[in-house]
Design a protein around this motif. Sequence first.
Motif, PDB file in Angstrom:
ATOM      1  N   GLN B 112      -7.334 -59.019  42.621  1.00  0.00           N
ATOM      2  CA  GLN B 112      -7.332 -58.412  43.509  1.00  0.00           C
ATOM      3  C   GLN B 112      -7.953 -58.439  44.577  1.00  0.00           C
ATOM      4  O   GLN B 112      -7.820 -59.254  46.560  1.00  0.00           O
ATOM      5  CB  GLN B 112      -7.574 -57.099  42.999  1.00  0.00           C
ATOM      6  N   LYS B 116      -7.404 -59.988  48.521  1.00  0.00           N
ATOM      7  CA  LYS B 116      -7.943 -59.451  49.721  1.00  0.00           C
ATOM      8  C   LYS B 116      -7.689 -60.593  52.102  1.00  0.00           C
ATOM      9  O   LYS B 116      -6.705 -60.377  52.416  1.00  0.00           O
ATOM     10  CB  LYS B 116      -9.632 -58.680  49.361  1.00  0.00           C
ATOM     11  N   ALA B 120      -5.492 -59.793  53.917  1.00  0.00           N
ATOM     12  CA  ALA B 120      -5.653 -59.734  55.486  1.00  0.00           C
ATOM     13  C   ALA B 120      -5.563 -59.990  56.051  1.00  0.00           C
ATOM     14  O   ALA B 120      -5.304 -60.137  57.785  1.00  0.00           O
ATOM     15  CB  ALA B 120      -7.024 -59.555  55.553  1.00  0.00           C
ATOM     16  N   TYR B 365      -3.882 -44.433  49.115  1.00  0.00           N
ATOM     17  CA  TYR B 365      -3.809 -45.261  50.461  1.00  0.00           C
ATOM     18  C   TYR B 365      -3.283 -43.730  51.242  1.00  0.00           C
ATOM     19  O   TYR B 365      -2.715 -43.394  52.382  1.00  0.00           O
ATOM     20  CB  TYR B 365      -2.476 -46.115  51.336  1.00  0.00           C
ATOM     21  N   PHE B 412       0.236 -52.186  56.972  1.00  0.00           N
ATOM     22  CA  PHE B 412      -1.022 -52.727  56.033  1.00  0.00           C
ATOM     23  C   PHE B 412      -0.235 -51.550  54.391  1.00  0.00           C
ATOM     24  O   PHE B 412      -1.017 -52.298  53.528  1.00  0.00           O
ATOM     25  CB  PHE B 412      -1.833 -51.741  56.969  1.00  0.00           C
ATOM     26  N   ASN B 413       0.343 -50.610  54.978  1.00  0.00           N
ATOM     27  CA  ASN B 413       0.904 -49.637  53.292  1.00  0.00           C
ATOM     28  C   ASN B 413       1.832 -50.056  53.034  1.00  0.00           C
ATOM     29  O   ASN B 413       1.869 -49.906  51.915  1.00  0.00           O
ATOM     30  CB  ASN B 413       1.090 -48.290  54.204  1.00  0.00           C
ATOM     31  N   MET B 416       0.079 -54.335  51.312  1.00  0.00           N
ATOM     32  CA  MET B 416      -1.221 -54.152  50.812  1.00  0.00           C
ATOM     33  C   MET B 416      -1.219 -53.886  49.160  1.00  0.00           C
ATOM     34  O   MET B 416      -1.692 -53.725  48.513  1.00  0.00           O
ATOM     35  CB  MET B 416      -2.593 -52.811  51.500  1.00  0.00           C
ATOM     36  N   VAL B 420      -3.466 -55.600  46.778  1.00  0.00           N
ATOM     37  CA  VAL B 420      -4.913 -55.764  46.679  1.00  0.00           C
ATOM     38  C   VAL B 420      -5.658 -54.308  46.701  1.00  0.00           C
ATOM     39  O   VAL B 420      -6.118 -53.676  44.993  1.00  0.00           O
ATOM     40  CB  VAL B 420      -6.057 -55.698  47.467  1.00  0.00           C
ATOM     41  N   ARG B 423      -8.487 -51.838  46.553  1.00  0.00           N
ATOM     42  CA  ARG B 423      -9.521 -52.876  46.410  1.00  0.00           C
ATOM     43  C   ARG B 423      -9.072 -52.769  47.832  1.00  0.00           C
ATOM     44  O   ARG B 423     -10.168 -53.473  48.399  1.00  0.00           O
ATOM     45  CB  ARG B 423      -9.668 -54.033  45.551  1.00  0.00           C
ATOM     46  N   TRP B 424      -8.493 -51.767  48.066  1.00  0.00           N
ATOM     47  CA  TRP B 424      -7.876 -52.089  50.177  1.00  0.00           C
ATOM     48  C   TRP B 424      -9.420 -51.519  50.308  1.00  0.00           C
ATOM     49  O   TRP B 424     -10.227 -50.739  50.551  1.00  0.00           O
ATOM     50  CB  TRP B 424      -7.065 -51.725  50.466  1.00  0.00           C
ATOM     51  N   GLU B 430     -10.459 -58.117  57.616  1.00  0.00           N
ATOM     52  CA  GLU B 430      -8.811 -57.706  58.128  1.00  0.00           C
ATOM     53  C   GLU B 430      -8.834 -57.301  59.737  1.00  0.00           C
ATOM     54  O   GLU B 430      -8.329 -57.847  60.611  1.00  0.00           O
ATOM     55  CB  GLU B 430      -8.701 -56.197  58.013  1.00  0.00           C
TER      56      GLU B 430
END
Lengths: 468, 470
Positions: B112, B116, B120, B365, B412-413, B416, B420, B423-424, B430
């Motif tokens: 993860q 990242k 990103a 999230y 992003f949603n 990610m 990840v 671990r976001w 980013e």
Amino acid sequence: MSSHYEAPIRKPLIIGDKNYHDVTVDVARPVEGRANKQWWIAFTIALAAFLWGVGCVAYTVGTGIGTWGSNKTIGWAWDITNFVWWVGIGHAGTLISAVLLLFRQKWRMAINRSAEAMTIFSVIQAAMFPVFHMGRPWLAYWVMPIPNQFGSLWVNFNSPLLWDVFAISTYLSVSLVFWWTGLLPDFAMLRDRAITPFTKRVYSILSFGWSGRAKDWQRFEEVSLVLAGLATPLVLSVHTIVSFDFATSVIPGWHTTILPPYFVAGAIFSGFAMVNTLLIIMRKVSNLEAYITIQHIELMNIIIMITGSVVGIAYITELFIAWYSGVEYEQYAFLNRATGPYWWAYLLMMTCNVVSPQVMWFKKIRTSIIGSFIISLVVNVGMWFERFVIIVSSLHRDYLPSSWTMFQPTFVDAGFFIGTIGFFFVLFLLYSRSFPVIAQAEVKSIMKTSSETYKRQREEQGNDNHSH
Amino acid sequence: MYTFSSKLKVFSFVLIVLGILGIGYSFLTAPKTIEDVEKILNEEAAHGHGGHHAEASHHDAEFTAHGPAAEESHEGHVEKAHGHEATADAHHAEAAHDHDEHHAHLEHVLHQLKNKPWAALYVPALFFMLISLGVLAFYAIQNAAQAGWSPVLFRVMEGISAYLVPGAVIVFLLLVAGVLDLHHIFIWMDEEVVKGDHLIQGKSGYLNGTFFLIRAAVFMGGWILYRQYARKKSIAQDEATDNLNFKKHFKASAGFLVFFIITESIMSWDWIMSVDPHWFSTLFGWYVFASFIVSAVTVIAMVTLYLKSKGYLEYVNNSHIHDLAKFMFGFSIFWTYLWFSQFMLIWYADIPEEITYFVTRIEEYNLPFFGMVVMNFVFPLLILVNSDFKRLSWVVVMAGIVILCGHYLDFFNMIMPAVVGDRWFIGIGEIGSVLFFLGLFILVVFTALTKAPLLAKRNPLVEESKHFHY
């Protein structure tokens, strides 16, 4: 609202050398004249079909839903198919009057009145199915959240069938208000022209004392715009909610997220096809060819072509995702549609809805009256089959093979449907003889930008670009 | 003619340099070995993130039990599709192989964290490219619809769509990097994972590196082809004596829109939906479209306002801005409609193979997931409903910034959680990536704007547009 300048490449929307008075006379003629023999023949047929439908409904209510072809597995068949079909048809009316208004499409003005009438009459047809497909329709009022003597027993707001009640009733009321507001100046025109005291009285009542002052017009336009802004999300949400009846379920073939926008696209598609069918006849029999021109028909055809393509994309998306999902029930649902016992319905739906509108890419066909008329009819057949396929083919074979079965409609199923078609035409035929079928006030507002006469004048005298 | 102000040029270079530094930093600081990860986790535990770690560890125990597929996988939800057997095995595993389990968890977190910085980079790369694609689609619609209000904005739209070329190249390179195994954004590209996962195996006829890259090349090629052709015809029309170029352009636009509606759906399945290869949604393609078209119109409005404020767009008045703001408003609601349709239908039916998508998002999230609905719907709804507000530059710019941030969050949603997991974080990597692409975008777009006059001269509808008042 819009500038006075109009690009020369735009074609006239009012053809023939019409002036303001001609518009009035042309629109008032069908109302002020007498019905001819053909009208009476058509009306009689429609009325007979309607009465036959009333008989079938009476028989259903009196004897029971078992008179229909539905069975233990297929609880929904023609009833909901016809319901969704009629609601879908109704959508083009709001689309033409609201969405095309938001997009400032001047060509809507000749067709919006009839399209809205079509909306109202078809939503009335649609609304009958939710009531009469009930086992106990006399308890239909229980769907309303009314305080009562059962310890105030309420409805469950989680069911899309309840959302349907709110959606359809709101839709019908808003459409009716929107339509009627637009009718005020036109009824006033008929009132002012009326010769007999009876018609004078009738149109005085209908026109609510409209006197056409500047302030009235200003508010009239504001109201139209606000209602258009409200009707657009309404039209999307109504058919979305209808689609939720299926999409919220867990039935393979029903549970799919694309259903909301895809039903809406299908509704616009079938609705425009119906408007096209009706207006092609109306422009001829009511002598309105100067207002509902070939260009209007072409533009409707283009919308049919676009929404037909959107529907096509949705079909292919569903097929692809069914394969991609790896869910065997989902995969089988689509295999069954294409190769099962209802393959012919699926094939009809695919050809009518995806293939047939593609011919509109050819200018020759989309500007031909006969071509448009045929395609419009074909589309409505296809869209009926789309709903039939979605509903019946997903139900008749789902999770448990032991409950697989077939559906056979009875004459009562057919009779109810024929009855609604009859009722629709009864209403539409009466409308076309008593209402101004073209919004003359609106058409007059584009006279100076878009009529053939003024366009020619501008071409001859040169464009005054800076006149505001 | 527009001249690229040196201040803006310097600004874009600064963004690019800052962005590269941020991206470089995030790649350099990403852990490389299991030991690094152990250190990070211990530090987190010391700082009171213990609960979080423990939870993740349990979560991974279930994972490990499922075999090589889960071991290599980065997704929170993979195991849930097979939840039954996995949980049963997990109890066994928990008791017997405590050590192995810990090791597997470390490996999982390592993957993860290694992903990242790539993710990103991928999110804004895709976002900015899709903005310029959205502008191109909007431009094609305006042409095909023979709109009378927008021709004075055509050159602005053409300028923004210039970013499509470098933007598509970058996204394509990132996709190639995935196929070459440099990153693991797409876990179905990992042979080890595919071996142990019969669901992905079933999709390998579609989800395989070669076909994936061929599709990407065809789609991007088609879009760029239309962009270059349309631009050529538009400029040729300036000096022409007839409307031939305009007519060709019109036909090309209609053709492009057909190509676009097909490729857009497939593109969104390929580049976005397939990061969660177990999940599927028929609405997804149109949902992605709604997200980038609203961002695209917003960018058109913001670039127009900037150029207008510098005195370059003589014929643009606040009615044009009003129309653009209406589209921002309308498309925001349209996006919400699709967001809600997708979310509600999956929530309502609660079918295990679909619901995991939203479970991970809501659990891990929560703020970005619901925050974006506020930014993309509630805010523009309240601000842009007012007709007078839609004519005020500062209101449109303010709403625009919120909409753009909101739709970045949307992408992003989408990416990610699969890549990840929990671990976001929106950190240096980013933000650096966003700055880099923003700088590049400004540089390319405003350079393109200097190449042609800002008014499409002989467009047959441009006179209408110049006199447009609403």
